[in-house]
Design an enzyme around this catalytic site. Sequence first.
Site, PDB file in Angstrom:
ATOM      1  N   GLU A  63       0.815  -1.213   0.000  1.00  0.00           N
ATOM      2  CA  GLU A  63       0.000   0.000   0.000  1.00  0.00           C
ATOM      3  C   GLU A  63       0.854   1.270   0.000  1.00  0.00           C
ATOM      4  O   GLU A  63       0.432   2.313  -0.501  1.00  0.00           O
ATOM      5  CB  GLU A  63      -0.962   0.021   1.187  1.00  0.00           C
ATOM      6  N   PHE A 125     -11.312  -7.440  14.209  1.00  0.00           N
ATOM      7  CA  PHE A 125     -10.225  -7.879  13.321  1.00  0.00           C
ATOM      8  C   PHE A 125      -9.925  -6.791  12.291  1.00  0.00           C
ATOM      9  O   PHE A 125     -10.826  -6.249  11.654  1.00  0.00           O
ATOM     10  CB  PHE A 125     -10.633  -9.177  12.611  1.00  0.00           C
ATOM     11  N   GLN A 126      -8.670  -6.449  12.158  1.00  0.00           N
ATOM     12  CA  GLN A 126      -8.192  -5.424  11.213  1.00  0.00           C
ATOM     13  C   GLN A 126      -8.850  -4.064  11.447  1.00  0.00           C
ATOM     14  O   GLN A 126      -9.093  -3.317  10.510  1.00  0.00           O
ATOM     15  CB  GLN A 126      -8.365  -5.889   9.762  1.00  0.00           C
ATOM     16  N   LYS A 175     -17.573  -0.973   6.315  1.00  0.00           N
ATOM     17  CA  LYS A 175     -17.989  -2.066   5.418  1.00  0.00           C
ATOM     18  C   LYS A 175     -19.510  -2.088   5.257  1.00  0.00           C
ATOM     19  O   LYS A 175     -20.026  -2.315   4.150  1.00  0.00           O
ATOM     20  CB  LYS A 175     -17.476  -3.402   5.963  1.00  0.00           C
ATOM     21  N   MET A 489      24.132   8.927   2.361  1.00  0.00           N
ATOM     22  CA  MET A 489      23.976  10.221   3.017  1.00  0.00           C
ATOM     23  C   MET A 489      24.282  10.123   4.510  1.00  0.00           C
ATOM     24  O   MET A 489      24.903  11.011   5.093  1.00  0.00           O
ATOM     25  CB  MET A 489      22.553  10.753   2.794  1.00  0.00           C
TER      26      MET A 489
HETATM   27  C1  TPP Z   1      12.229   5.721   5.416  1.00  0.00           C
HETATM   28  C2  TPP Z   1      13.524   6.369   5.783  1.00  0.00           C
HETATM   29  N1  TPP Z   1      14.354   5.757   6.645  1.00  0.00           N
HETATM   30  C3  TPP Z   1      15.547   6.333   6.977  1.00  0.00           C
HETATM   31  C4  TPP Z   1      15.904   7.532   6.438  1.00  0.00           C
HETATM   32  C5  TPP Z   1      17.245   8.186   6.794  1.00  0.00           C
HETATM   33  N2  TPP Z   1      18.104   8.263   5.634  1.00  0.00           N
HETATM   34  C6  TPP Z   1      18.214   9.383   4.861  1.00  0.00           C
HETATM   35  S1  TPP Z   1      19.210   9.189   3.558  1.00  0.00           S
HETATM   36  C7  TPP Z   1      19.553   7.617   3.969  1.00  0.00           C
HETATM   37  C8  TPP Z   1      20.484   6.785   3.132  1.00  0.00           C
HETATM   38  C9  TPP Z   1      19.960   6.495   1.782  1.00  0.00           C
HETATM   39  O1  TPP Z   1      20.757   5.517   1.197  1.00  0.00           O
HETATM   40  P1  TPP Z   1      20.701   5.189  -0.342  1.00  0.00           P
HETATM   41  O2  TPP Z   1      19.311   4.924  -0.761  1.00  0.00           O
HETATM   42  O3  TPP Z   1      21.662   4.105  -0.627  1.00  0.00           O
HETATM   43  O4  TPP Z   1      21.116   6.560  -1.015  1.00  0.00           O
HETATM   44  P2  TPP Z   1      22.534   7.332  -1.009  1.00  0.00           P
HETATM   45  O5  TPP Z   1      22.501   8.321   0.102  1.00  0.00           O
HETATM   46  O6  TPP Z   1      23.605   6.305  -0.836  1.00  0.00           O
HETATM   47  O7  TPP Z   1      22.585   8.007  -2.343  1.00  0.00           O
HETATM   48  C10 TPP Z   1      18.887   7.250   5.152  1.00  0.00           C
HETATM   49  C11 TPP Z   1      19.000   5.916   5.818  1.00  0.00           C
HETATM   50  C12 TPP Z   1      14.989   8.142   5.547  1.00  0.00           C
HETATM   51  N3  TPP Z   1      15.228   9.323   4.992  1.00  0.00           N
HETATM   52  N4  TPP Z   1      13.826   7.531   5.221  1.00  0.00           N
END
Ligand code: TPP
Length: 590
Positions: A63, A125-126, A175, A489
């Site tokens: 979803e 449920f749900q 529902k 990042m």
């Molecule tokens: C759902 C979610 N979980 C954690 C984060 C924290 N976060 C921001 S950037 C990042 C790393 C992203 O890694 P990747 O997709 O490999 O991209 P890169 O930075 O290596 O280009 C994380 C864990 C986030 N923004 N969103």
Amino acid sequence: MTETDAGGTQPDSAQLTGAQSLVRSLEQVGADTVFGIPGGAILPAYDPLYASKFVRHVLVRHEQGAGHAAEGYAMVTGKPGVCMATSGPGATNLVTPLADAHMDSVPIVAITGQVAGPAIGTDAFQEADITGITMPITKHNFLVRKPEDIPEAIASAFHLATTGRPGPVLVDITKDALQGRSGFRWPTELNLPGYRPVTKPHGKQVKEAAKLILAARRPVLYVGGGAYKAGAAKELAALVELTGIPVVTTLMARGMVPDSHPLNMGMPGMHGTVAAVGALQRSDLLISLGARFDDRVTGQLSSFAPGAKIIHADIDPAEISKNRVADVPIVGDCKEVVQELTGLLKAQGGDQLRIDDWVGYLNDLKKRYPTGYDEPEDGTLSPQGVIKRIGEIAGPDAYYVAGVGQHQMWAAHYLPFEKPGHWLNSGGLGTMGYCVPAAMGAKAGLPDAVVWGIDGDGCFQMTNQELVTCALEGIPVKIAVINNQSLGMVRQWQTLFYNARYSNTDLKTNRVPDFQKLAEAMGCVGLRAEQPGDVDAVIDKAMAINDAPVVVEFVVHKDAMVWPMVAAGTSNDDIKVARDMAPNWDGEEL
Ligand SMILES: Cc1ncc(C[n+]2csc(CCOP(=O)(O)OP(=O)(O)O)c2C)c(N)n1
């Protein structure tokens, strides 16, 4: 008698089930695409949906994918995106995209099934109180308990999502309301007490704004995503042409003024260009158009644009003076504000502003500090170079969708932003996993467009299953996985602020998973580039495939960093163009 796809041939006054009313209402508002997954509570709605000749249902794999797909669809078509889920876990899986759409003002309508009215509050449920859960992350939500209330709820939801400041609206339907019967009555008027968004700006405020602009010596147009939502690109171009005022385009507004325009200083903020950050910091007048003084733009608020007066135009009065007090607040639709402002300025010598020194200073900054990168010395791929090349080959007519992380910031710098609305990303919430499903939604909305996703190896692993949906539903997106084998990042922050202690950021994505095989397992074409000599060939190959989704893995250097950077919580004045390298703000005594 009228022909309705929802329930076969029915007289208007005949009794329809709530489910039939729902599908007929969707047809009535012109919702041609719904992304969703059925389940117990929403199941009655899927029966008439099966018969609809107008509404296409795209069966997603999660979803969250349905919600982001609805966002992608909305961003490129300008029409509200629609997603559908069952009660409980189906509905809670929509929470992330709803929050995402709320932060980025994206018009989507989420329809969820709820347990039957008498079961509400019994921990059935749900059962999940999805209206309660999503209260702070939707523009509005409804719990509908009677079949006769469904048409008005749907009409209101679409109206609310798309008018004023756009945003997500959730309609939760029990529902028994879906199964019950009633006559179908499409509302001629909506009962939304107190909801009257102001689109026409107050003339006195626009006059005050014009006065400040005529007196300014260092004005800057600070353009945000709201300007795109208002469809104000043409009006903005006229204002820029008339006045010659320099522009910065935020992450959400890239392309609102072409990057090739000499007055566009680029993106401001934590990873903004030196010219854009310098423009804001040294300005004496910020003209904010549909922007919200986000902390990623202002840096430390107390030292943000210290010498600037503020004109703040926004359709949402709650944004004005939220973070920075406005000298001239203007509540109104950006398109109308810019139109009126340009008209006034034209009559008052707005083409004679004395800002040549200022423009010269910013152009000098732009020349001295172009946003650039070094190719790795070991012959591996640079992520920036790969993204730049995709942009050069696919061109400014393609639509680009990013995940969240370093690749998102590089995409924001190195793709060709020449047109409004060709850039989709999760700016406010920063949602990893946005890219693949949002790209799917964009491509479903504009089947003839080229849609490229630029994703990280971390983000891709959150929602790549929607490529199965793309393969089976004939939605041939192109996804570049920028594989730096890490949560790049976060790793960058560990390099800079945690003594290079790489706690839990190494994804070890060197063939686990094997992205090429994974792509093929999902019914896509899988390609890979590991050497600079492979890059153009795989992009060209991806461009030539139009009958299947394509995933191209680019194995890139893991130590590349995003520059420039303003460290979180510090002043924009302390921007670094590379590690320990600050710009020299020569010439600031204008
Ligand atoms: C759902 C979610 N979980 C954690 C984060 C924290 N976060 C921001 S950037 C990042 C790393 C992203 O890694 P990747 O997709 O490999 O991209 P890169 O930075 O290596 O280009 C994380 C864990 C986030 N923004 N969103």
